[in-house]
Write an enzyme that holds these catalytic residues in place. Structure first.
Site, mmCIF file in Angstrom:
data_model
loop_
_atom_site.group_PDB
_atom_site.id
_atom_site.type_symbol
_atom_site.label_atom_id
_atom_site.label_comp_id
_atom_site.label_asym_id
_atom_site.label_seq_id
_atom_site.Cartn_x
_atom_site.Cartn_y
_atom_site.Cartn_z
ATOM 1 N N THR A 104 0.864 -1.182 0.000
ATOM 2 C CA THR A 104 0.000 0.000 0.000
ATOM 3 C C THR A 104 0.897 1.227 0.000
ATOM 4 O OG1 THR A 104 -1.699 -1.193 1.249
ATOM 5 C CG2 THR A 104 -1.851 1.214 1.219
ATOM 6 N N LYS B 42 -7.270 1.448 -3.241
ATOM 7 C CA LYS B 42 -6.936 0.896 -1.924
ATOM 8 C C LYS B 42 -7.003 1.977 -0.849
ATOM 9 C CE LYS B 42 -5.296 -1.725 1.398
ATOM 10 N NZ LYS B 42 -4.021 -2.428 1.367
ATOM 11 N N LYS C 110 -0.271 4.374 8.987
ATOM 12 C CA LYS C 110 0.484 4.712 7.779
ATOM 13 C C LYS C 110 -0.433 4.849 6.570
ATOM 14 C CE LYS C 110 1.904 1.706 5.150
ATOM 15 N NZ LYS C 110 1.425 1.075 3.867
#
Length: 422
Positions: free
Chosen positions: A106, A179, A246
């Site tokens: 990601t 995502k 994150k």
């Protein structure tokens, strides 16, 4: 010679599949079970990890460059943009012409664009981050969000289906963008539920009853994910709290997601970063009952302490700032004999500490001042009036015979309420 094909020649003849060796870079919680699935599916796999690890049935490489040297398909599954860029920078010179890189971490669409610029001409790139955690990675039920050129997607689709359902989202970068959009909804929803349960419990609502009722609403699947941690305590890490923070940081999110990120960062600072995201429920509940993890605050913009205290501590939405005095980076008194100069210096240090946590003097709930000479209160008051305007906070001012170092005339400590959005 006429009937033999090298892997490079195979890419030219059959652009719609990858039948050569696969290189898998990153054997963390998600990467290791994914690499094992490739081996079980009959693929020739070479693996590499920063900390040497092995996967039964796969060849282990000593470096990322070595791992990709003979690969037709390179898969990266690493912690974030910086790690992916570092690893592919090292590996890029050894990538074969016609190879295809599938980035499954990601990292966000901007980082994907940066990778495209990093890779040699003739090397394809697909961004294919996944939805799901360790269990789905092991049993092949992840959702793969794949973005890229149609030809590149066609070449790797069969491999990606080893990991689960493939959802093609569009051109290059679209998988990475999708995502982040999904996580910007899912993670804040979980944080919101944690806060909801904590507030309800504080109001006397039975947690089990609340979960049962919520289980009959559109939140049912989320309730079932968090019920085990609420009833039985910490669960094995599937998606770490630190990675969740994150991911939200990459998303460029709105107000609700920003608040969720700040809360998660507080939990990370309290030492929960490696625990499962569901640990946020215990963290929030502890905050409501007064036993939340304490976050130590020592901004780089303020001269370092002597190691015996922190400039501030934060718990929940309260910030407690230690008494500040007029000492510079070398531990020397600033403005000796000058109350105005020392007052200005102290107020500036307080402002920097408050700003580090998203606060200002407007958020101060109480200010306590220690003076060695009350007859000079007026000098201090003029300085304070330039920094604290409007309705003043609660305040205490006392005279003391001396402070901890000769030459110091004033020390000030404050308590502040951190705005909810921060």
């Amino acid at each position: 010679m006429g009937c033999m094909k090298s892997s490079r020649w195979w890419n030219v003849l059959a652009p719609h599949s990858v039948n050569g060796m696969i290189s898998f870079l990153g054997l963390g919680r998600m990467g290791a079970p994914m690499a094992r699935r490739l081996v079980a599916a009959g693929h020739e796999v070479t693996v590499w990890n920063r900390t040497p690890r092995t996967v039964e049935g796969a060849v282990s490489a000593a470096t990322a460059a070595e791992a990709v040297a003979k690969a037709d398909l390179v898969i990266t599954m690493l912690t974030g943009p910086a790690a992916v860029r570092e690893v592919l920078t090292a590996a890029a010179p050894e990538l074969r012409p016609g190879a295809l890189v599938v980035e499954m971490s990601t990292i966000g669409p901007e980082a994907v664009t940066g990778l495209r610029d990093l890779l040699p001409p003739g090397v394809g790139l697909v961004d294919a981050p996944v939805l799901g955690s360790v269990g789905p990675a092991a049993d092949g039920t992840l959702t793969v969000l794949a973005g890229g050129d149609a030809g590149d997607l066609a070449r790797c689709r069969e491999v990606l289906e080893v990991f689960g359902r493939v959802r093609e989202s569009g051109g290059p970068g679209s998988g990475a963008a999708l995502k982040l959009a999904v996580m910007s909804a899912l993670v804040p929803a979980q944080v919101l539920l944690a806060e909801n349960l904590a507030h309800a419990a504080a109001a006397g609502v039975d947690t089990g009853t609340l979960l049962d009722v919520l289980g009959g609403t559109p939140l049912a699947s989320l309730v079932e994910r968090v019920r085990p941690v609420v009833e039985n305590g910490p669960q094995p890490t599937a998606y770490s709290l630190g990675l969740a923070a994150k991911d939200l940081g990459l998303a460029g999110h709105g107000t609700l997601a920003a608040a969720a990120e700040e809360l998660l960062l507080g939990a990370v600072s309290a030492g929960l970063g490696d625990q499962d995201l569901t640990a946020v429920f215990g963290y929030v509940t502890a905050g409501r009952t007064g036993s939340a993890g304490v976050r130590k605050v020592n901004p780089a913009s303020v001269p370092a302490t002597n190691g015996y205290y922190s400039h501030a501590t934060r718990t929940g939405d309260l910030l407690f700032v230690s008494g500040q005095v007029a000492l510079d980076e070398e531990g020397r008194v600033v403005g000796e004999g000058d109350m105005t100069r020392q007052s200005e210096y102290v107020m500036e240090m307080l402002a920097r500490i408050l700003a580090d946590q998203g606060c200002s003097f407007d958020d101060v709930t109480h200010i306590r001042t220690f003076l060695t000479d009350m007859s000079r209160l007026r000098e201090y008051g003029e300085v304070r009036g330039r920094h604290i305007t409007g309705e003043p906070p609660a305040s205490t001012t006392v005279e003391v015979s001396r402070l901890f170092m000769p030459g110091l005339m004033i020390e000030i400590e404050v308590v502040a309420a951190i705005p909810a959005a921060r």
